[in-house]
Structures are given as structure tokens and as C-alpha cells.
Design a protein around this motif. Structure first.
Motif, short mmCIF file in Angstrom:
data_model
loop_
_atom_site.label_atom_id
_atom_site.label_comp_id
_atom_site.label_asym_id
_atom_site.label_seq_id
_atom_site.Cartn_x
_atom_site.Cartn_y
_atom_site.Cartn_z
N GLN A 26 0.84 -1.20 0.00
CA GLN A 26 0.00 0.00 0.00
C GLN A 26 0.87 1.25 0.00
OE1 GLN A 26 -2.75 0.68 3.40
NE2 GLN A 26 -4.36 0.66 1.85
N ASP A 28 1.55 5.34 0.69
CA ASP A 28 1.21 6.20 1.84
C ASP A 28 -0.15 6.88 1.66
OD1 ASP A 28 3.52 5.53 3.09
OD2 ASP A 28 4.62 7.33 2.47
N ASP A 51 -14.04 1.29 -5.85
CA ASP A 51 -15.17 0.70 -5.12
C ASP A 51 -16.39 1.61 -5.19
OD1 ASP A 51 -13.88 -1.56 -4.41
OD2 ASP A 51 -13.68 -1.10 -2.28
N ALA A 123 -2.44 8.30 -12.85
CA ALA A 123 -2.23 9.21 -11.73
C ALA A 123 -2.80 10.58 -12.05
CB ALA A 123 -0.73 9.31 -11.43
N THR A 206 -7.76 5.92 -1.45
CA THR A 206 -8.23 5.02 -0.39
C THR A 206 -9.45 4.20 -0.82
OG1 THR A 206 -9.42 6.93 0.48
CG2 THR A 206 -7.35 6.31 1.58
N ASN A 207 -10.02 4.54 -1.95
CA ASN A 207 -11.19 3.79 -2.42
C ASN A 207 -10.87 3.05 -3.72
OD1 ASN A 207 -13.99 3.22 -1.87
ND2 ASN A 207 -14.50 4.35 -3.75
N ALA A 208 -9.55 2.83 -3.96
CA ALA A 208 -9.14 2.23 -5.23
C ALA A 208 -8.05 1.20 -5.01
CB ALA A 208 -8.64 3.33 -6.17
N SER A 209 -7.87 0.35 -5.99
CA SER A 209 -6.71 -0.54 -6.01
C SER A 209 -6.19 -0.63 -7.43
CB SER A 209 -7.08 -1.93 -5.46
OG SER A 209 -8.17 -2.47 -6.16
N HIS A 393 -11.32 -7.08 -4.01
CA HIS A 393 -12.52 -6.31 -3.67
C HIS A 393 -13.53 -7.18 -2.91
CE1 HIS A 393 -15.85 -3.54 -4.21
NE2 HIS A 393 -16.54 -4.50 -4.79
N LEU A 394 -13.68 -8.41 -3.34
CA LEU A 394 -14.72 -9.26 -2.76
C LEU A 394 -14.29 -9.97 -1.47
CD1 LEU A 394 -16.15 -10.94 -5.99
CD2 LEU A 394 -17.27 -9.23 -4.56
N THR A 395 -13.00 -10.31 -1.38
CA THR A 395 -12.59 -11.16 -0.26
C THR A 395 -11.48 -10.57 0.60
OG1 THR A 395 -10.79 -12.31 -1.40
CG2 THR A 395 -13.02 -13.13 -1.79
N GLY A 396 -10.82 -9.53 0.11
CA GLY A 396 -9.65 -9.03 0.80
C GLY A 396 -8.38 -9.75 0.41
N LEU B 7 -16.67 -9.41 5.27
CA LEU B 7 -15.73 -8.85 4.31
C LEU B 7 -16.47 -8.22 3.14
CD1 LEU B 7 -12.89 -11.49 4.08
CD2 LEU B 7 -12.63 -9.07 4.66
N LEU B 8 -17.47 -8.91 2.68
CA LEU B 8 -18.21 -8.41 1.53
C LEU B 8 -18.89 -7.09 1.83
CD1 LEU B 8 -19.81 -11.71 0.29
CD2 LEU B 8 -18.17 -10.29 -0.94
N LYS B 14 -11.67 1.97 3.36
CA LYS B 14 -10.54 1.06 3.48
C LYS B 14 -9.76 1.33 4.76
CE LYS B 14 -10.43 -1.12 -0.65
NZ LYS B 14 -10.45 -0.40 -1.89
#
Lengths: 457, 479
Positions: A26, A28, A51, A123, A206-209, A393-396, B7-8, B14
């Protein structure tokens, strides 16, 4: 059963062998980064997952998440106008995006030497799309999205049924009560202020990956990501949070009879079913396969091959976060066909599966088909990148592929039987679509809601 | 399960409690300039030969236990003769019962092992295909060999499939895009042309096709050819060659001429056609233009490929930029270049909002004229990059690579043609692209407009003056 199934597919790629190797960390600013290295081709994929989906839309703004997805390609201060696509394609890359009820996903694909450029562009728009938003851009993409709606729903055969589905299945205050593409009226109502507020709330690190997949230097790429995505400021702390609605078990409108610009009547039977990756979800997938996948499936064999009732019949489990839908779609053979007879035949097959359970042959077939499906999902780099983000997103857990497949391997005949029994006895929604005798069609006659997953480009 | 549900439902915030990190270094004000691309050519196949003399193009890749196989059989829709739908109906029947298995038993045998297989009818060929787990190579070849050598064409199954195909033909009429395609085929290729179609047939033609005729159609095409095999995946030559030889080693029929006559529909001049789609909220626009054919040299073909990519092959192409991004008329617009052995064509198409049909058609035709004025070096650079990336993307999956090589084999080209194309396209400059793009724009085009004529006809006739015909959904004069 499982010994039998394993013997049936003695493959070198058992579930334990399936994986999506990756490194996850992750930044900062809160952005989750996943690196998946594969240099077998000179290709990279940058997959960015936000998300936010249509479930997050507010009243009067249906279709906004998808409209916003289009606006992400409309330029920034640093890269104005059509610069995002121009620069991408000038360098040999291409991109697209999709919006669902649950998420919005952007993916850039290109030769590996343009990775730094792709990261810079992602970015750039994550950091500053709002500063360059204008009424003109909004108006233009609103027109494009409305055309997408016309093409994918209004002029699509049986589109009227899909348009009505969400409203028939969910109460008005449920996040899934409206379809992704939204209504013309709500799309027209969207403002630049809405766009800026939506961006600042949901399009934050913080709401993205971010998944970077393919041919890159595993060490150097981290510096590139830091120099690009790492410069996006962390947002003020705020609760983005999805709404958690009460579970819905029954359709709101059990019976709909519609007309559409079609030649043949059709019926669409829909049930509420278990959420994605929860207990019962995998069993529903298998029930769908036994009923409707291939020419040896039960519905094809009975309704089409033996009884000649339908031209086409399909069954599928549509797995989603807040609640899934199981559906059977059957297309009649002539304009005067009796849809009730088709529905009764579907029900009879469901009842039979619920009563007797699956045969060994059906379990073997379904398992083999699922194993092949999982393997093919691992083949394409773009698919691997998206799956890493989806599983996260679904499971971590980004690499959840083996566990996902294991859900199907762990199923017993009784699980399948129980899932079929649930469908057999639960109250379903029935939508019948008849050919319109003399319809003008078009958007003026279309309802406010429509069902479709949106894609920008 | 409880943990999983938690989790779901937790998607969203986050890390909501951490403090804001002050912005550090700023993003560079200008985008980075990419360096040099890594060398690339699609994985080259090893060429094997069966005892029949048939070529096998094999690309071994054992990174996953999957394989894809394609067999190219010349003929395709061009072999329909005077019966539209003959070839595609016969091809579909190949996997509806073969050898000792009737249709349900054949489907059950394939699906039990997750063997995807079938036959796809194209303009001048049929592609037989398998996509499966590599452990299933032998049973998959057995099933396909039965389909090729011992298809049953059982009367009951033919009748059943006929009913389904009649239903599908009916459903296709609900789609203005399908209608536009089949009307364009008939208008552009001209009456009596082998590709005038429709490929799937008409209700009349399908009704008349018997099991005997279907069987004869397949036998004629099969026995007239020595096919080409394409195999990509976790299969080695030592296993594959004898397996193919045992099942297909006697399949030999010599060379098949797949040359086609030139289209005749627009020889006398451009034809502009309306098809009514009452109530449609969008209008489908399709334009077909003559273009170089496969007998042209590689430089000419490369120029035409690149120029068409500039016209409508990417998101930022001229058509999509004008019709979607500048005007908002459409969700998308595209163009493709299709060279054949005997003629070539460019197809440009879009679906636009009903009320802007007239200006959209005017703009579409204007872009087709403007490409005749030439393309820029920047546009060519972009087109080259796009085509190279397409090759890389296609090489990323076994079925994708098999399809790419099947495309070459269909055109009678050698496996090394991709590398030759990349090299030739690198040499194309704007002048060469212009010279190679010899389109008789609007002089010999077919312009098809499918939409609600009660709304669009007047404005279109005013915006694009000329002789407009109204045809029905099959391309015959409307009553």
C-alpha cells in the motif's frame, strides 16, 4: 462424488496449482498496489478498480456512476481534451472500462515500454480530473451514454424486459432497484457539481486498487508507481461506505407482461439467490450449468430437443455483492406459442432436479467445464489483472482463485439438490415479452430504468 | 461464512481513521516519453506434414494445460450456389450426431469432457475448431474426426435444427444491425454473387434443404480439399502428428480455388438504400466501398490496412472522433478492411440517434471522402502501434493465436506473414498510404440506412441527395 470427479479430470492443473502470483503493498496515500509479473509477452496491463458502482447512486441520479466512467476519458489540466486516448493510442496502447452495480474498473493495455506513461496517465486523472471538468464535456458524454442506452436497451431485442427487471426484483429503496445505465431523465439532470462531488468522494486512492500486470522490472516498477500514483494526495478521512440493505427474498412485482419490437414471445424467470462467494452461490452456478449449459443440459434436452417448445433457452446465476439473481430465459418458436407451457416445462425440470438431484454424469460434466473455465481465466493477462482486483474487492485476498475453484469442488449432490429445491419452491418473478402489434418504440416510450452493464469505449 | 459476509459488506472505507498525508512530490507536468519497444513477433509455428501432405502448423505452449485446434476447409458461404444458408446449415450439422453417436450422445460425449468444438462458416472457408484441456486431446480428436468423416445428418435432427434456425432467422430481424448487414451483402455484392447471402439463409431456402443436400454439401467441400491444421497449446509434435495422421491422414483432395468474382451490385454506380425499422430509436448506417484485394502487393495491402485503421480502427480514429467524441451522435463508429482473393472491401458502420441520422450520414460520408486526401505521419504511427498491439494481444491466448494463424491459412498465406506485415507497415509513409487506398468513394459504394423512415427519410434525402431505394429486410424491393 469427489473421488469420481477427480478421476474424471485427471489434469495437471488441480485447484491447488491454480494461483495468481503477486506482490501486494500500500502506498502512503492509501492506494493498494498489486504487482503480477509475467514477461512471456512484451505487454503490460494497468487495471484500476474503484469501489463505486450504481449501488452508490442517489435518488434522481440513476446512471451516474456509468456516466462518470465516461467522463474519466475527457481530459485533465495536464492532458486536456482527448489527450488520454490520443497519447495512449499513439504509443500503441488501448483502454476501456466498465461499470456494474458494485464497482467501476478501468484497464489500460499496451506494449511494455509504455508502462510509465500508463501509470502517469492514471495518476493524472486520479489526481485532477475534477479541476478540468466542464459543462461541455458533461453534455457530450451524456449524449454518448444516452446513445449507448438506445443501442443496448431500447433497440436491443427484449431490452424492455431487462429494463424492467431491477424494479420488479427490488424495492424502490434498494441500491439495486435501478439498472446501471439509468434513465434519460436522470442522465439529463446530472450537473457538473454532481461530477465534482462524486469524483472527490469516490475517486480517491483510499477507495481504489491498482494492478500492474505483465512485463516489467519488479524493482523499478515500484519507483515508477511511487513517482506517479504515489503523488496523488491522500483524501481527508471520510466514510465512503456502501449501503447495506436488508436481504430481499421475494420479487416486488411477481408478474410483468410487456410488449417489445420482437418477432417471437419470450419468458424470463428470475429468483433471488445467494450473494457472490457466499454459501449457495457456487451451487447455483452448477444448477445453472446443469439446466442450461450446452446441448446436453436438461432444459435444452427437454424443452428444445424433446418437446420443441423453444428456439433458445439459457440459465445463469448473476452473482453480485448485495444479492444475486438466478435466471432462466426461454425464447418461443412462433408468435402464437403459449408461454405458460414453457414456464411449466421449466418448472418441471427444476422440480425434477430438486427431487432427484444431479446425475453423476451431470456432476462430472459441470466440474470439468468449471475447471476449464478457471484455466482459461488464467490465460489472458488482462483477465488475470482484473481477477486480482475483483478477488481483492470481494474477499480481501487478491489471489483467491484456488479457493474460488475449491468452492465448486467441495459441492456435494445434496448441495445441488438443495439449491434446486430453493428455486423450485421460492417465489419467482416472471416477465413475459410479446411482440408489439404496432409500436412506435423509441426513448419516449421507454421507461426510466434499463438494465445493462455499461462500458465506456 | 460469517467472516466472508463481513468482508463483503465492508467494501467502502478502506482505512478511514488514518490522518491525511500532506502531498509530497508532484506528478510530472508532462507525460513521460516511452523508450524503444521490445522486439516482438508472434510465436512461430513448427510446420509438420501429415502423410496426406496436409500441413500442420504447431505452436507448442505448455504454460497451461490447454490447447486450441483449427482446421481450415475452403468453400464457406461462397459454396452456397443458389441456396443461401446451405453451407452454414451443413456445417452446423457436423456436430449434431456423428459416427455411432446421435446428436444427444455426441453433445454429451463432448460436454462431459468440457471439449468445446464446432464448425464456423466464413466467406470462403469453414473453420473446424476445438478448445479444450490438453488431457482431452485424443478424445477431442476422435470426436472431431467423426464429425469430419462420419457426420450423420439424421433426418430428425436436421428437422430439429432447421426449426431452430428458422427461429434464429426470425429473431435476427429484430436487430437493425443484423438487417443492415444482410441487406448490405445483397446490395453490394449483387444478385447471384456467391456472397450475396444471407449466410444463414432465408426461411424459404432453409425450408427446402434436406438432409441429403446438406450431406452432399459437406462431402463435396471436404473431399475437394487437403486441409490445413493449426494447433496451439500444451501439445507436443510427437503426440500430435501420429494422432492426426491416424484420424485425418487420408484426407486429401488437392488444392481448392477460393477465388471470388468481383462484386457487381455497385458497378453501375453508388446505391443508396433505406430499410424501414418502425419505432427504432437509433438508425444503423453502413457503407461499403471497393478496396485492394489479396493479389495486391504487400506494400499496397499494408497501406490500405493502416489507412483503414486511421479511418475507423481505433477509439481515436477519425470516424469515432467525429461521430462520437465531437458530435455525440453515437456510442461508436468503426471501419474495417477485408481483402479477399478476387476483391477487397472497406466496411464503415455506426448506429446513431434517430433524430440526427441526416447529419451523421453526411459526416460519415465526408470522412470517407477526407481519407482520400491522405493521412498524416502521426496517424500512421498510431495505426502501426495499434496493429502491433493487436498481434501481441492475440498471442496472449491459445485460441487467439490459433485464430490469427487460421486467418492467414484462410487467405492462403504463409505462417511468416505477420512478421512480413509488420515490416511492410513500417515502410508505409503518408504518400504510400494514399496511393494504396484506391477507394472509388461514393462512385461505387453501397450506402445502407436502417431506421424509422417516418422520421428519418425526409431529412436524409435532403442531406444526401440522389436516388434512394426502399428495400425490405431481405434486400428485396419493399412492397
Amino acid at each position: 462424488m469427489f473421488l469420481l470427479l477427480s478421476a474424471a479430470l485427471a489434469s495437471p492443473a488441480q485447484a491447488a496449482d491454480l494461483s495468481l502470483p503477486h506482490e501486494r503493498y500500500q502506498l502512503d496515500n492509501g492506494l493498494t498496489v498489486i504487482l503480477h509479473h509475467d514477461d512471456s509477452l512484451p505487454q503490460v496491463v494497468v487495471d484500476t478498480w474503484y469501489d463505486v458502482g450504481s449501488q452508490n447512486e442517489v435518488a434522481g441520479r440513476t446512471g451516474f456512476a456509468h456516466l462518470f466512467e465516461h467522463l474519466m476519458f475527457m481530459g485533465t489540466t495536464r492532458l486536456p481534451g482527448s489527450g488520454f486516448d490520443d497519447l495512449m493510442e499513439q504509443s500503441g496502447g488501448w483502454n476501456n472500462a466498465w461499470t456494474s452495480e458494485d464497482a467501476t474498473n478501468y484497464y489500460d493495455v499496451g506494449p511494455s515500454h509504455i508502462l510509465e506513461l500508463l501509470l502517469w496517465m492514471e495518476a493524472d486523472r486520479m489526481e485532477g480530473l475534477d479541476g478540468a471538468m466542464t459543462q461541455e464535456k458533461l453534455d457530450l458524454q451524456r449524449d454518448v451514454v444516452r446513445n449507448e442506452r438506445r443501442q443496448s436497451v431500447e433497440d436491443a431485442p427484449y431490452g424492455e424486459a431487462w429494463e424492467a427487471l431491477n424494479g420488479a426484483m427490488y424495492p424502490a429503496d434498494h441500491p439495486y432497484a435501478h439498472p446501471v445505465i439509468g434513465s434519460h431523465e436522470d442522465l439529463q439532470a446530472a450537473t457538473v457539481e454532481d461530477v465534482v462531488a462524486f469524483f472527490q468522494k469516490y475517486y480517491v486512492p483510499t477507495n481504489a486498487s491498482l494492478v500492474v500486470a505483465g512485463d516489467f522490472d519488479p524493482v523499478a516498477v515500484k519507483a515508477l508507481i511511487e513517482q506517479t500514483l504515489g503523488t496523488v494526495p491522500r483524501p481527508p478521512d471520510m466514510v465512503v461506505g456502501s449501503v447495506v440493505p436488508d436481504p430481499v427474498d421475494l420479487p416486488v412485482t411477481p408478474m410483468l407482461e410487456l410488449t417489445d419490437e420482437v418477432q417471437l414471445p419470450a419468458t424470463m424467470l428470475t429468483w433471488h439467490s445467494p450473494k457472490v462467494l457466499t454459501s449457495g452461490d457456487a451451487a447455483m452456478d452448477v444448477v445453472a450449468s446443469i439446466l442450461g449449459e450446452g446441448r446436453s443440459s436438461r432444459l435444452y434436452s427437454a424443452l428444445l430437443h424433446e418437446q420443441g417448445l423453444v428456439t433458445e433457452v439459457q440459465a445463469y446465476q448473476m452473482s453480485q455483492e448485495l444479492g444475486s439473481l438466478f435466471q432462466v430465459f426461454a425464447l418461443a418458436t412462433s408468435p402464437d406459442d403459449d408461454l405458460e407451457a414453457i414456464e411449466a416445462a421449466v418448472q418441471a425440470e427444476l422440480d425434477r432436479l430438486a427431487q432427484d438431484g444431479p446425475t453423476e454424469e451431470e456432476l462430472t460434466r459441470t466440474r470439468n467445464q468449471l475447471e476449464l473455465h478457471f484455466l482459461r481465466e488464467l490465460e489472458d493477462l488482462n483477465s488475470r489483472a482484473e481477477n486480482l482486483n475483483r478477488y481483492l474487492h470481494l474477499t480481501g485476498e487478491a489471489d483467491y482463485v484456488a479457493q474460488d475453484l475449491q468452492r465448486y469442488r467441495d459441492l456435494t449432490p445434496d448441495d445441488i439438490k438443495a439449491a434446486a429445491a430453493m428455486l423450485s419452491t421460492a417465489r419467482r418473478q416472471t416477465t413475459r415479452i410479446y411482440p408489439a402489434p404496432d409500436s412506435e418504440g423509441g426513448e419516449d416510450d421507454a421507461g426510466d430504468d434499463t438494465g445493462a452493464e455499461g462500458g465506456a469505449q | 461464512m460469517t467472516a466472508l459476509i463481513a468482508l463483503l459488506l465492508a467494501c467502502g472505507p478502506k482505512t478511514p481513521v488514518e490522518p491525511v498525508v500532506p502531498a509530497g512530490p508532484q506528478l510530472a507536468a508532462t507525460p513521460p516519453t516511452p523508450g524503444a519497444p521490445r522486439d516482438f513477433a508472434p510465436p512461430a509455428p513448427t510446420i509438420l506434414t501429415l502423410s496426406s501432405g496436409a500441413q500442420v502448423w504447431l505452436v507448442e505452449n505448455d504454460s497451461l494445460p490447454l490447447f486450441s485446434l483449427r482446421i481450415i476447409v475452403p468453400g464457406g458461404e461462397a459454396a452456397d450456389g443458389s441456396t443461401p444458408g446451405l453451407t452454414s446449415f451443413a456445417d452446423e450439422m457436423l456436430t449434431h450426431g456423428a459416427g455411432t453417436r446421435d446428436a444427444p450422445a455426441y453433445a454429451a460425449a463432448a460436454e462431459a469432457l468440457a471439449i468445446d468444438l464446432g464448425a464456423t462458416t466464413q466467406d470462403t472457408s469453414t473453420t473446424l475448431w476445438i478448445d479444450a484441456h490438453s488431457d482431452q486431446l485424443i478424445p477431442a480428436l476422435d470426436l472431431l474426426a467423426d464429425a469430419v468423416m462420419k457426420p450423420r445428418f439424421d433426418k430428425d435432427e436436421v428437422d430439429r435444427v432447421r426449426d431452430v434456425r428458422l427461429g434464429e432467422l426470425t429473431v435476427a430481424l429484430d436487430s437493425p444491425r443484423s438487417v443492415a448487414g444482410q441487406v448490405a451483402d445483397r446490395v453490394y455484392y449483387g444478385e447471384g454473387h456467391p456472397l450475396a447471402g444471407p449466410r444463414s439463409g432465408t426461411p424459404d431456402s432453409i425450408e427446402k434443404l434436406t438432409a441429403k443436400k446438406l450431406k452432399a454439401s459437406w462431402a463435396l467441400r471436404r473431399d475437394a480439399t487437403t486441409p490445413t491444421f493449426i494447433v496451439v497449446g500444451a501439445v507436443d509434435a510427437e503426440t500430435l502428428l501420429p494422432a492426426l495422421d491416424a484420424r485425418f491422414g487420408k484426407w486429401s483432395g488437392g488444392a481448392t480455388d477460393i477465388g471470388l468474382p468481383a462484386p457487381t451490385g455497385t458497378v453501375a454506380g453508388t446505391r443508396m438504400v433505406f430499410v424501414d425499422a418502425p419505432g427504432s430509436s437509433q438508425t444503423v448506417l453502413q457503407v461499403r466501398l471497393p478496396a485492394p484485394d489479396l493479389t495486391a502487393d504487400e506494400a499496397t495491402l499494408s497501406g490500405a490496412r493502416l489507412a483503414t485503421t486511421v479511418l475507423g480502427g481505433t477509439f481515436t480514429s477519425r470516424l469515432n472522433r467525429k461521430l462520437r467524441e465531437e458530435e455525440g451522435y453515437t456510442y461508436g463508429a468503426w471501419a474495417g478492411f477485408y481483402p479477399q482473393d478476387g476483391f477487397g472491401e472497406v466496411i464503415a458502420s455506426t448506429q446513431v440517434q434517430r433524430d440526427v441520422t441526416a447529419p451523421a450520414l453526411r459526416d460519415l460520408l465526408a470522412e470517407l471522402r477526407r481519407i482520400q486526401d491522405g493521412v498524416t505521419e502521426d496517424e500512421l504511427t498510431k495505426a502501426r502501434g495499434s496493429r502491433r498491439t493487436d498481434l501481441i494481444d492475440g498471442s496472449g491466448s491459445r485460441d487467439g493465436l490459433a485464430d490469427m494463424y487460421a486467418g492467414l491459412a484462410t487467405q492462403g498465406q504463409e505462417p511468416g506473414a505477420f512478421a512480413a506485415r509488420l515490416a511492410a507497415e513500417a515502410q508505409v509513409d503518408p504518400a504510400a498510404a494514399l496511393a494504396s487506398y484506391q477507394l472509388a468513394v461514393l462512385d461505387h459504394a453501397a450506402v445502407i440506412v436502417v431506421g424509422d423512415l417516418s422520421v428519418i427519410r425526409g431529412p436524409v434525402e435532403e442531406a444526401v441527395p440522389g436516388t434512394w431505394q426502399v428495400l425490405d429486410v431481405w434486400g428485396a424491393p419493399a412492397k
